[in-house]
Each structure stands twice: as C-alpha cells, then as structure tokens.
Scaffold this motif. Structure first.
Motif, PDB file in Angstrom:
ATOM      1  N   CYS A  60      23.048 -13.121 -33.537  1.00 33.41           N
ATOM      2  CA  CYS A  60      24.237 -13.780 -34.045  1.00 33.41           C
ATOM      3  C   CYS A  60      25.122 -14.164 -32.863  1.00 33.41           C
ATOM      4  N   GLY A  69      29.131 -15.883 -31.900  1.00 29.80           N
ATOM      5  CA  GLY A  69      30.440 -16.157 -32.464  1.00 29.80           C
ATOM      6  C   GLY A  69      31.397 -16.743 -31.450  1.00 29.80           C
ATOM      7  N   THR A 115      31.405 -17.489 -36.848  1.00 32.62           N
ATOM      8  CA  THR A 115      30.123 -16.905 -36.447  1.00 32.62           C
ATOM      9  C   THR A 115      28.981 -17.674 -37.078  1.00 32.62           C
ATOM     10  N   ASP A 155      24.703 -16.925 -37.830  1.00 32.63           N
ATOM     11  CA  ASP A 155      23.639 -15.925 -37.689  1.00 32.63           C
ATOM     12  C   ASP A 155      22.310 -16.600 -37.367  1.00 32.63           C
ATOM     13  N   THR A 159      26.978 -19.569 -41.652  1.00 32.50           N
ATOM     14  CA  THR A 159      28.233 -19.559 -40.906  1.00 32.50           C
ATOM     15  C   THR A 159      29.367 -18.890 -41.685  1.00 32.50           C
ATOM     16  N   ARG A 214      27.910 -12.773 -27.983  1.00 32.68           N
ATOM     17  CA  ARG A 214      26.657 -12.471 -28.662  1.00 32.68           C
ATOM     18  C   ARG A 214      26.741 -11.111 -29.321  1.00 32.68           C
ATOM     19  N   SER A 215      26.311 -11.078 -30.582  1.00 33.73           N
ATOM     20  CA  SER A 215      26.303  -9.824 -31.322  1.00 33.73           C
ATOM     21  C   SER A 215      25.215  -8.889 -30.805  1.00 33.73           C
ATOM     22  N   TYR A 258      22.659  -9.670 -37.083  1.00 35.19           N
ATOM     23  CA  TYR A 258      23.759  -9.612 -38.058  1.00 35.19           C
ATOM     24  C   TYR A 258      25.071  -9.992 -37.379  1.00 35.19           C
ATOM     25  N   CYS A 259      25.915 -10.722 -38.126  1.00 33.74           N
ATOM     26  CA  CYS A 259      27.213 -11.124 -37.590  1.00 33.74           C
ATOM     27  C   CYS A 259      28.269 -10.116 -38.013  1.00 33.74           C
ATOM     28  N   THR A 312      31.880  -8.171 -38.096  1.00 31.65           N
ATOM     29  CA  THR A 312      33.239  -8.702 -38.129  1.00 31.65           C
ATOM     30  C   THR A 312      34.080  -8.187 -36.972  1.00 31.65           C
ATOM     31  N   TYR A 339      30.110  -7.053 -30.404  1.00 29.87           N
ATOM     32  CA  TYR A 339      29.585  -8.163 -29.605  1.00 29.87           C
ATOM     33  C   TYR A 339      29.562  -7.661 -28.159  1.00 29.87           C
TER      34      TYR A 339
END
Length: 123
Positions: free
Chosen positions: A33, A35, A50, A52, A57, A97-98, A102-103, A105, A110
C-alpha cells in the motif's frame, strides 16, 4: 532498501491544480500500500489518500472530489492529482509505503517515507 522520492510540488493559486509524483525503488512496487500524507506548519501530520495493491483508494474527507491518487506499476510511480486547490491545502506533502499490502490508517504503520515536497496555495 526502499526509497521514495517526491516531485511536483510548488506554488499555485486557489482553484488551481498540481500533480505530485513519487518515484519508488528498492522493493516490489505493486506489493505494498502507498499513501500521501501532509503536514502544515504547527499541525500534526495527516493522511490525505491511500491506494492498496488492488488499486482501491481512500481519501481524507477534506480532499474528496478534489484529489485523485493513482499509481503506475510499470513505472513504479505514485501520483496525486490535486484540483480545486485551497489555501488550507498548503503543506509539506510526503509519500509513504505501508508495512504491507493493507492500507493502515495510522502513519506509524508506514515505514518508508520520502523527503517531502512543498505545496503552497495562495488566495
């Protein structure tokens, strides 16, 4: 070692547009993911958008309908198209970058960040 490099920031008038880019390297681009975050002077950093691994989005409420996050897996590049800009959009913008596909919150999930690009919107 993952690296993220933003570009495309600058100054614009209210109502104008800017497009930010984030060139990624050092890891399988499509597997994580990504963002966009921003931080204005005196304010906490906030998530803007974000995307994924499937291309789904999410947007922060204040930018919905004005900003569009996208990515080009062939170019390993993340984008943020910003339209109808407002003075309150003025901030340093970061791509990140996560830890996985998964993105999350929280920005604490990140683990790779770019150096940031400044966006300044005048009224």
């Amino acid at each position: 070692q993952a690296q993220l490099v933003e570009s495309g920031g600058g100054s614009a008038q209210a109502g104008g547009s800017l497009r930010l880019s984030c060139a990624a390297s050092g890891y399988p681009f499509s597997s994580y993911c990504l963002g966009w975050f921003r931080q204005a002077p005196g304010k906490e950093r906030e998530g803007v958008a974000t995307i994924d691994t499937y291309g789904s989005t999410r947007y922060e409420d204040s930018v919905k309908g004005r900003f569009t996050i996208s990515k080009d897996n062939a170019k390993n590049t993340l984008y943020l198209q910003m339209n109808s800009l407002k003075p309150e959009d003025t901030a340093m913008y970061y791509c990140a970058r996560s830890r996985g596909g998964y993105c999350y919150t929280s920005d604490s999930d990140y683990n790779y960040w770019g150096q940031g690009t400044q966006v300044t919107i005048s009224s």
